[in-house]
Write an enzyme that holds these catalytic residues in place. Structure first.
Site, PDB file in Angstrom:
ATOM      1  N   LYS A 106      54.061   9.230  -4.240  1.00  0.00           N
ATOM      2  CA  LYS A 106      54.907   8.051  -3.975  1.00  0.00           C
ATOM      3  C   LYS A 106      54.281   6.869  -4.696  1.00  0.00           C
ATOM      4  CE  LYS A 106      58.619   7.076  -1.583  1.00  0.00           C
ATOM      5  NZ  LYS A 106      59.739   7.995  -1.344  1.00  0.00           N
ATOM      6  N   GLY A 220      73.232   1.220   3.611  1.00  0.00           N
ATOM      7  CA  GLY A 220      72.850   1.164   2.193  1.00  0.00           C
ATOM      8  C   GLY A 220      73.323   2.409   1.490  1.00  0.00           C
ATOM      9  N   ALA A 222      72.185   5.576   1.329  1.00  0.00           N
ATOM     10  CA  ALA A 222      72.241   6.801   2.116  1.00  0.00           C
ATOM     11  C   ALA A 222      73.224   6.653   3.287  1.00  0.00           C
ATOM     12  CB  ALA A 222      70.842   7.146   2.618  1.00  0.00           C
TER      13      ALA A 222
HETATM   14  P1  NAD Z   1      69.100   0.881   0.815  1.00  0.00           P
HETATM   15  O1  NAD Z   1      68.186  -0.234   0.459  1.00  0.00           O
HETATM   16  O2  NAD Z   1      70.255   1.188  -0.074  1.00  0.00           O
HETATM   17  O3  NAD Z   1      69.724   0.645   2.270  1.00  0.00           O
HETATM   18  C1  NAD Z   1      68.969   0.303   3.372  1.00  0.00           C
HETATM   19  C2  NAD Z   1      69.899  -0.244   4.442  1.00  0.00           C
HETATM   20  O4  NAD Z   1      69.120  -0.540   5.594  1.00  0.00           O
HETATM   21  C3  NAD Z   1      70.600  -1.553   4.049  1.00  0.00           C
HETATM   22  O5  NAD Z   1      71.904  -1.519   4.562  1.00  0.00           O
HETATM   23  C4  NAD Z   1      69.764  -2.602   4.773  1.00  0.00           C
HETATM   24  O6  NAD Z   1      70.481  -3.783   5.042  1.00  0.00           O
HETATM   25  C5  NAD Z   1      69.408  -1.839   6.030  1.00  0.00           C
HETATM   26  N1  NAD Z   1      68.279  -2.430   6.747  1.00  0.00           N
HETATM   27  C6  NAD Z   1      67.174  -3.031   6.259  1.00  0.00           C
HETATM   28  N2  NAD Z   1      66.415  -3.496   7.272  1.00  0.00           N
HETATM   29  C7  NAD Z   1      67.050  -3.137   8.412  1.00  0.00           C
HETATM   30  C8  NAD Z   1      66.779  -3.345   9.788  1.00  0.00           C
HETATM   31  N3  NAD Z   1      65.702  -4.031  10.192  1.00  0.00           N
HETATM   32  N4  NAD Z   1      67.643  -2.808  10.669  1.00  0.00           N
HETATM   33  C9  NAD Z   1      68.742  -2.141  10.255  1.00  0.00           C
HETATM   34  N5  NAD Z   1      69.063  -1.950   8.993  1.00  0.00           N
HETATM   35  C10 NAD Z   1      68.223  -2.452   8.082  1.00  0.00           C
HETATM   36  O7  NAD Z   1      68.172   2.145   1.031  1.00  0.00           O
HETATM   37  P2  NAD Z   1      68.564   3.691   1.019  1.00  0.00           P
HETATM   38  O8  NAD Z   1      68.344   4.216  -0.342  1.00  0.00           O
HETATM   39  O9  NAD Z   1      69.878   3.901   1.680  1.00  0.00           O
HETATM   40  O10 NAD Z   1      67.394   4.264   1.941  1.00  0.00           O
HETATM   41  C11 NAD Z   1      67.431   4.145   3.354  1.00  0.00           C
HETATM   42  C12 NAD Z   1      66.385   5.059   3.959  1.00  0.00           C
HETATM   43  O11 NAD Z   1      66.641   6.389   3.542  1.00  0.00           O
HETATM   44  C13 NAD Z   1      64.939   4.774   3.548  1.00  0.00           C
HETATM   45  O12 NAD Z   1      64.080   5.117   4.615  1.00  0.00           O
HETATM   46  C14 NAD Z   1      64.712   5.728   2.404  1.00  0.00           C
HETATM   47  O13 NAD Z   1      63.340   6.033   2.216  1.00  0.00           O
HETATM   48  C15 NAD Z   1      65.497   6.915   2.907  1.00  0.00           C
HETATM   49  N6  NAD Z   1      65.875   7.823   1.834  1.00  0.00           N
HETATM   50  C16 NAD Z   1      66.810   7.455   0.924  1.00  0.00           C
HETATM   51  C17 NAD Z   1      67.111   8.313  -0.104  1.00  0.00           C
HETATM   52  C18 NAD Z   1      68.169   7.951  -1.123  1.00  0.00           C
HETATM   53  O14 NAD Z   1      68.440   8.793  -1.984  1.00  0.00           O
HETATM   54  N7  NAD Z   1      68.797   6.812  -1.067  1.00  0.00           N
HETATM   55  C19 NAD Z   1      66.467   9.554  -0.203  1.00  0.00           C
HETATM   56  C20 NAD Z   1      65.524   9.912   0.762  1.00  0.00           C
HETATM   57  C21 NAD Z   1      65.233   9.025   1.779  1.00  0.00           C
END
Ligand code: NAD
Length: 431
Positions: A106, A220, A222
């Site tokens: 990471k 977001g 995911a």
């Molecule tokens: P992103 O930045 O697109 O979305 C994150 C979302 O969470 C946003 O809507 C944001 O406003 C919200 N958020 C932030 N702080 C918050 C809080 N205090 N309370 C509630 N919501 C809050 O990120 P993402 O890519 O969707 O990733 C989200 C999670 O999924 C992370 O933990 C990431 O590690 C995990 N993840 C994502 C992927 C991927 O492909 N996108 C893959 C594996 C794991």
């Protein structure tokens, strides 16, 4: 007890429980709890006003017994070394759960990128890449996007590497734009993988997805995509939230309308959209009320999908969770103490290392396409993703049934046995 635990302590707590169940030797335990390399660099880049800014940048290469290190790069004020180490350990387990030929790593830069202009973000990303360029490569360590990084940032990084090293390297990094070596299906892969698991789990548990009520924390990449898949499948999305709070409707929300509204009202600063689901206060939707993120976790629903931050379900709120199924789309949303409480209450928790592994699986397809020069169709990506995710879910479920374990325990044990086996055949540990 849990308050002072670091993210790495929490990740290790799941690992150590697995080491005990599997009766690993001291050497095996040591190799699996210590990162192989920790790269720390001070990253300097120019602000638009000509001043130089310095920030901490990390790359943790945890274990490469099964293949090149693999893992995203996160830009966040909390992305310190403990968080990056934890995520690198979880990546090692995740690639082994889905049985793709990668290890785990990471990267992180401790910064709030939303305060940067697009050109500052580009200079920062190129400077970070230069700091790690000698330690990564298509056969060594393959980065990808994570929180607050995106295809554009991956493109800058690949370009910087190719320029520095005078090479053509489509397989250096994944999550790239389609016009510069990306893969079809990457943008929705994490959500799609989680959705395939929910479909299968619902079938096995006798739950009709069309009757299911779902709450999603984090709208977001995911979270919004899985809400769309579930909505399309007929499930009722009763609550969604983001960093500014959430909304709830007992008659169900329309995630397509929410997404459109967010895009329309959201301001785009630098690379980031700043619209919020809370803006929906202004949009007249049936029986919609504004709720906090904490309320969302405890709302009346069948399936809860944390898709934002880590450590949101803890011993403080675990007992109040009504959902029968939790799908961990975020990394590390359930603390070890909460996990024990949920297990006792019979809540089914699909752990992050399986639930969100669709993203790294399609990253693997992108790497394969980069190496071979092939371009897969969307249908092929989808078919292969379904095959790998459902096979992994079946492996984990069979192990859970056979040894009366939770899905998390079974996923960790399955992964750790695969990593140990690779270390054994490579001669890192004796028989
Ligand atoms: P992103 O930045 O697109 O979305 C994150 C979302 O969470 C946003 O809507 C944001 O406003 C919200 N958020 C932030 N702080 C918050 C809080 N205090 N309370 C509630 N919501 C809050 O990120 P993402 O890519 O969707 O990733 C989200 C999670 O999924 C992370 O933990 C990431 O590690 C995990 N993840 C994502 C992927 C991927 O492909 N996108 C893959 C594996 C794991």
């Amino acid at each position: 007890m849990a308050a002072h635990l670091t993210p790495f302590d929490r990740a290790m707590s799941f690992m150590h429980a697995s080491f005990q169940r599997l009766k690993l030797s001291e050497r095996e335990k040591k190799l699996l709890s210590t990162p192989e390399h920790i790269l720390r660099h001070e990253i300097s880049f120019k602000r638009d006003d000509g001043k130089t800014m310095k920030v901490h940048g990390y790359r943790v290469q945890f274990n490469n017994a099964r293949g090149p290190y693999k893992g995203g790069i996160r830009y966040h004020p909390d992305a310190d070394i403990e968080e990056v180490k934890a995520l690198a350990a979880l990546m090692t387990v995740k690639t082994a759960v889905v049985n793709i030929p990668f290890g785990g790593a990471k990267g992180g830069i401790q910064i709030d990128p939303k305060k940067l202009s697009a050109s500052e973000l580009e200079r920062l990303s190129r400077a970070y890449l230069r700091s790690i360029a000698d330690d990564i490569g298509p056969d060594i360590d393959v980065p990808a996007p994570d929180i607050n990084t995106n295809p554009q940032i991956m493109a800058w990084m690949r370009d910087e590497y190719e320029t520095m090293k005078h090479v053509y390297a489509p397989d250096l990094i994944t999550g790239k734009p389609m016009s510069y070596g990306g893969s079809l299906g990457k943008d929705k892969a994490t959500a799609r993988g989680g959705f395939f698991i929910l479909q299968q789990l619902a079938k096995l548990e006798g739950l009709d997805l069309r009757q299911a009520r779902v709450a999603v924390q984090g709208f977001g990449n995911a979270g919004s995509e899985i809400a769309m898949f579930l909505h399309e499948a007929g499930a009722q999305i009763v609550a969604v939230s983001d960093s500014r709070g959430g909304i709830y409707s007992k008659v169900g929300l329309d995630p397509i309308r929410i997404e459109q509204y967010k895009k329309k009202t959201g301001s785009v600063r630098g690379q980031y959209c700043e619209g919020s689901v809370c803006d929906l206060k202004k949009l007249k939707m049936d029986q919609t009320e504004v709720i906090s993120n904490e309320d969302l976790l405890m709302c009346d629903c069948d399936i809860l999908i944390p898709a934002a931050l880590d450590n949101v379900i803890t011993e403080k709120n675990a007992k109040s969770i009504k959902a029968k199924i939790i799908l961990e789309l975020a990394n590390g949303p359930v603390s070890p103490e909460a996990d024990a409480i949920l297990q006792k209450r019979g809540t089914i928790v699909v752990p992050d290392v399986l639930a969100n592994a669709g993203g790294v699986t399609v990253s693997y397809f992108e790497w394969v396409q980069g190496r071979s020069g092939e371009q897969w169709t969307a249908e092929k990506v989808d078919r292969e993703l379904r095959r790998i995710i459902l096979q992994s879910f079946d492996d984990v479920r069979s192990e859970a049934k056979r040894r009366e374990l939770s899905y998390r325990e079974a996923a960790f044990d399955t992964a750790i046995l695969r990593i140990v086996e690779a270390m054994r055949v490579r001669g890192w540990i004796s028989k």
